[in-house]
Structure formats: C-alpha cells, structure tokens
Design a protein around this motif. Sequence first.
Motif, PDB file in Angstrom:
ATOM      1  N   ILE A   1       0.522  -1.150   0.171  1.00  0.00           N
ATOM      2  CA  ILE A   1       0.144   0.231  -0.124  1.00  0.00           C
ATOM      3  C   ILE A   1       1.114   0.540   0.263  1.00  0.00           C
ATOM      4  N   SER A   2       1.515   1.388   0.730  1.00  0.00           N
ATOM      5  CA  SER A   2       3.186   2.957   0.521  1.00  0.00           C
ATOM      6  C   SER A   2       2.965   2.621  -0.080  1.00  0.00           C
ATOM      7  N   THR A   3       4.356   1.457  -0.436  1.00  0.00           N
ATOM      8  CA  THR A   3       4.582   1.879  -2.544  1.00  0.00           C
ATOM      9  C   THR A   3       3.702   1.959  -3.579  1.00  0.00           C
ATOM     10  N   LEU A   4       2.228   1.681  -3.269  1.00  0.00           N
ATOM     11  CA  LEU A   4       1.131   1.760  -4.110  1.00  0.00           C
ATOM     12  C   LEU A   4       0.789   3.405  -4.467  1.00  0.00           C
ATOM     13  N   GLU A   5       0.732   3.744  -2.555  1.00  0.00           N
ATOM     14  CA  GLU A   5       0.863   5.756  -2.590  1.00  0.00           C
ATOM     15  C   GLU A   5       1.699   6.417  -3.766  1.00  0.00           C
ATOM     16  N   ALA A   6       3.444   5.602  -3.241  1.00  0.00           N
ATOM     17  CA  ALA A   6       4.019   6.772  -4.031  1.00  0.00           C
ATOM     18  C   ALA A   6       4.016   6.494  -4.803  1.00  0.00           C
ATOM     19  N   GLU A   7       3.724   5.910  -5.916  1.00  0.00           N
ATOM     20  CA  GLU A   7       3.598   5.870  -7.379  1.00  0.00           C
ATOM     21  C   GLU A   7       2.029   6.842  -7.776  1.00  0.00           C
ATOM     22  N   LEU A   8       1.741   7.075  -6.717  1.00  0.00           N
ATOM     23  CA  LEU A   8       0.479   7.468  -7.036  1.00  0.00           C
ATOM     24  C   LEU A   8       0.591   9.006  -6.405  1.00  0.00           C
ATOM     25  N   GLY A   9       1.299   9.216  -5.741  1.00  0.00           N
ATOM     26  CA  GLY A   9       1.562  10.284  -5.439  1.00  0.00           C
ATOM     27  C   GLY A   9       0.779  10.789  -4.597  1.00  0.00           C
ATOM     28  N   PHE A  10      -0.288  10.568  -3.650  1.00  0.00           N
ATOM     29  CA  PHE A  10      -1.262  10.746  -2.569  1.00  0.00           C
ATOM     30  C   PHE A  10      -1.619   9.332  -1.437  1.00  0.00           C
ATOM     31  N   SER A  11      -2.072   9.801  -0.451  1.00  0.00           N
ATOM     32  CA  SER A  11      -2.445   8.973   0.207  1.00  0.00           C
ATOM     33  C   SER A  11      -3.360   8.360   0.095  1.00  0.00           C
ATOM     34  N   LEU A  12      -4.042   7.289  -0.071  1.00  0.00           N
ATOM     35  CA  LEU A  12      -4.990   6.585   0.085  1.00  0.00           C
ATOM     36  C   LEU A  12      -5.919   6.736   1.211  1.00  0.00           C
ATOM     37  N   PHE A  13      -4.804   6.157   2.241  1.00  0.00           N
ATOM     38  CA  PHE A  13      -5.313   5.890   3.734  1.00  0.00           C
ATOM     39  C   PHE A  13      -4.649   6.882   4.859  1.00  0.00           C
ATOM     40  N   VAL A  14      -5.676   7.521   5.856  1.00  0.00           N
ATOM     41  CA  VAL A  14      -5.064   8.309   7.221  1.00  0.00           C
ATOM     42  C   VAL A  14      -4.912   7.445   8.053  1.00  0.00           C
ATOM     43  N   ARG A  15      -4.244   7.088   8.855  1.00  0.00           N
ATOM     44  CA  ARG A  15      -3.326   6.003  10.099  1.00  0.00           C
ATOM     45  C   ARG A  15      -3.117   6.733  10.969  1.00  0.00           C
ATOM     46  N   GLU A  16      -4.069   7.181  11.894  1.00  0.00           N
ATOM     47  CA  GLU A  16      -4.785   7.908  12.944  1.00  0.00           C
ATOM     48  C   GLU A  16      -4.743   6.797  14.205  1.00  0.00           C
ATOM     49  N   HIS A  17      -4.300   6.535  15.983  1.00  0.00           N
ATOM     50  CA  HIS A  17      -4.564   5.258  17.061  1.00  0.00           C
ATOM     51  C   HIS A  17      -4.896   4.598  16.099  1.00  0.00           C
ATOM     52  N   GLY A  18      -4.114   3.613  15.612  1.00  0.00           N
ATOM     53  CA  GLY A  18      -4.067   2.600  15.068  1.00  0.00           C
ATOM     54  C   GLY A  18      -5.149   2.024  13.976  1.00  0.00           C
ATOM     55  N   LYS A  19      -5.821   3.101  13.814  1.00  0.00           N
ATOM     56  CA  LYS A  19      -7.440   3.074  12.546  1.00  0.00           C
ATOM     57  C   LYS A  19      -7.134   3.966  11.615  1.00  0.00           C
ATOM     58  N   LEU A  20      -7.614   2.414  10.292  1.00  0.00           N
ATOM     59  CA  LEU A  20      -7.066   3.075   8.905  1.00  0.00           C
ATOM     60  C   LEU A  20      -8.159   3.386   8.338  1.00  0.00           C
ATOM     61  N   SER A  21      -7.872   5.178   7.420  1.00  0.00           N
ATOM     62  CA  SER A  21      -9.773   5.762   7.377  1.00  0.00           C
ATOM     63  C   SER A  21      -9.242   6.000   5.865  1.00  0.00           C
ATOM     64  N   PRO A  22      -9.878   5.595   5.129  1.00  0.00           N
ATOM     65  CA  PRO A  22      -9.625   5.933   3.372  1.00  0.00           C
ATOM     66  C   PRO A  22      -9.943   7.481   3.450  1.00  0.00           C
ATOM     67  N   THR A  23      -9.123   7.994   2.580  1.00  0.00           N
ATOM     68  CA  THR A  23      -9.013   9.203   2.556  1.00  0.00           C
ATOM     69  C   THR A  23     -10.162   9.306   0.884  1.00  0.00           C
ATOM     70  N   PRO A  24     -10.530  10.935   0.992  1.00  0.00           N
ATOM     71  CA  PRO A  24     -11.383  11.111  -0.225  1.00  0.00           C
ATOM     72  C   PRO A  24     -11.234  10.500  -1.669  1.00  0.00           C
ATOM     73  N   GLU A  25      -9.393  10.387  -1.895  1.00  0.00           N
ATOM     74  CA  GLU A  25      -9.051  10.056  -2.921  1.00  0.00           C
ATOM     75  C   GLU A  25      -8.543   8.702  -3.417  1.00  0.00           C
ATOM     76  N   ALA A  26      -8.727   7.830  -2.130  1.00  0.00           N
ATOM     77  CA  ALA A  26      -8.982   6.004  -1.742  1.00  0.00           C
ATOM     78  C   ALA A  26     -10.658   6.340  -3.100  1.00  0.00           C
ATOM     79  N   TYR A  27     -11.122   6.777  -2.778  1.00  0.00           N
ATOM     80  CA  TYR A  27     -12.614   6.181  -3.140  1.00  0.00           C
ATOM     81  C   TYR A  27     -13.213   5.700  -4.352  1.00  0.00           C
ATOM     82  N   TYR A  28     -12.430   7.523  -5.071  1.00  0.00           N
ATOM     83  CA  TYR A  28     -12.462   7.925  -6.507  1.00  0.00           C
ATOM     84  C   TYR A  28     -11.992   6.880  -7.689  1.00  0.00           C
TER      85      TYR A  28
END
Length: 323
Positions: free
Chosen positions: A38-65
């Motif tokens: 997932i980290s490698t994919l985000e690097a290739e895309l140039g934007f974050s797909l998930f926000v990691r807070e307090h051990g919880k993974l939340s998709p970004t709006p860009e992830a849904y698109y």
Amino acid sequence: MNISFRQIATFREVMRSGSISQAARTVMRTQPAVSSMISTLEAELGFSLFVREHGKLSPTPEAYYFLEECEDILARLERTQRTVSQIRALEGGKLRIACHPAASSLFMPRLLTEFMADKPGLELEFIMRSSGVIEDLIASQQYDLAFAETPKRRAAIDQMDFDLECVCVLPGDDPLARKDVLSPQDMDGKPLAVLYQNHATAVQTADVFEAAGCRLNKRVELRTFLPGLQFVAAGMCYVICDMITAYGYIIQGRATENLVIRRFRPRISNSVSILTPGYATQSLTTRALHAHLEGAIHDMKRAMQASIGDGPAGLPDHEDRTV
C-alpha cells in the motif's frame, strides 16, 4: 506510473475489509507485505490513500475515487481471464467457415453440430459458396477454414487434399443393381444426370465413356449432384456422383428405401480439400476443427467402403492424396 494488478487487488481488499490484517489473510500475504504494498502504491500515485490515526485505518476521499477505477480494471481483467480460459478450452471465439454446395446441406452442418456441442460460447459464421469463390475468400483471409473442391496450389492458401471416388446411384429395383461394379458398357446409352460441361467430374465421365466406345446420354445437366438423386428416385435417369452427396443419402437413412450405391469403374475422381489462409496463424479452435473435419472425411470413406464393398479383384480403391 508502475502499478501492478497485485497492488490494485490488494488495495481493493483493504478497502473492502477496512483492515490491513484482514486484507492480508484474504490475499494470503503477511501483514507487513500488505502494508509495504500500500505504501509503494501511494508513492506511485503521489497521494495518500489512507489516514492512520490511533491504530485505525481511514480511507481518504481520493481512495474512494481510485477504488472506482480499480473495480473497473479488475472486472475487465476477470472477464479477460474467463475469455482466455474459454479460448484455451476451445469454447470461445468465433469460427468463419465456408463450404461448397455438395457438403453444405448435410455433411458440414452435421460435423459442425458435433464439434460445437460442448462449446456454448463459440460463435459460428457458415456460408455456402462455389469452390472458386471460396478459394478467394480463404486467400484474402476473410474466412478461417473452408471445405471445397481442390483448387490449384497458391501461396496464399494452405490445403489438405483428399482424392475421393465417384459412385453410381441407381434405383434398387433396376437390373443393374444386382452388379457390384458398374462400367460405361453397363450405362451405354442410358440416361444420366451429369454436372455442367466443364466440371472436372463431367469431363472425366465423358472421357471414360469415349475411351470405352460407349454413348454418354446426358438427360439432365446439374450444378450440384444432390437434385440428381431425386431424378434417380423418380426413375428418370442414373447418376455417377461425388462420394459426399451419396454419403449424405446414407447417413439420412434413406439408402435402403429405393436407391442403391455401386462402385463405378474406370475410376472417376472428385478431389476435395480443407483450405486455410496461407499467411495467417490458425487459432486453436480452427486447428481443432481442421482435425475433426479430417477425421470425418476418413470416417466417410470407411462408411462408403462398407456400403459399396471392395469390388472384384483388380479394382482396388485409391488412397487419399493428402498433402
């Protein structure tokens, strides 16, 4: 971008499960491997797909698109995989087949029905044309395979030739039906149905009658032999026809009704060929049909041999001239 199908599929599983650990179990990889992917994919895309807070993974709006695009890509890949599987199993694709009149009414449709019985995804285009037209259709790669009278050899066509004998068809109650082999002397002056004047079998028939000093009585001239069987059944004439037409009569179960088939000598040949484009690679399905058709021709010869017998000594049948 350098994005793999594995990355896309893994991202979809993370989105579906909402958990790196659950996605790892689904795709059967370790959790660190999925996190790294997932980290490698985000690097290739140039934007974050998930926000990691307090051990919880939340998709970004860009992830849904991005997920919508991934679903389309993977759906297309899955369709492609199914198509490839069908092609590999000879169950998919399309066959374009051309056939000359003698084999188009029964022999080839019967064979194609058998061939396609277990291939529900296979499409078929089947046409009847004269052998001369078929030759050009194959040479120009408009059709995948054809069955026709043997043409002159040319580089644009690959062909497998079969030398088949012509046979005599006559009423079962005719005195000549008691003979195993008929000759020009038997048919001297008797009415015959023949093909048009410049057809190869018509030329051969005229030649053997002339060589024997017998009169060829052309009562009916035809473009194909099939209608001639009706004239014979009506008692109008006899016919010396191609083996395929006579075989069609047999497999319909009609040969025992009022017509019989006898060997004719001197031998009159009718050469037919399986034709494929010379400059094109045959599909797996075309190759399979080619082999099926070749086998059917040999089966026909054996069936006709059983029907008309071997004939007297000194009159052996010829082998195919197969190339």
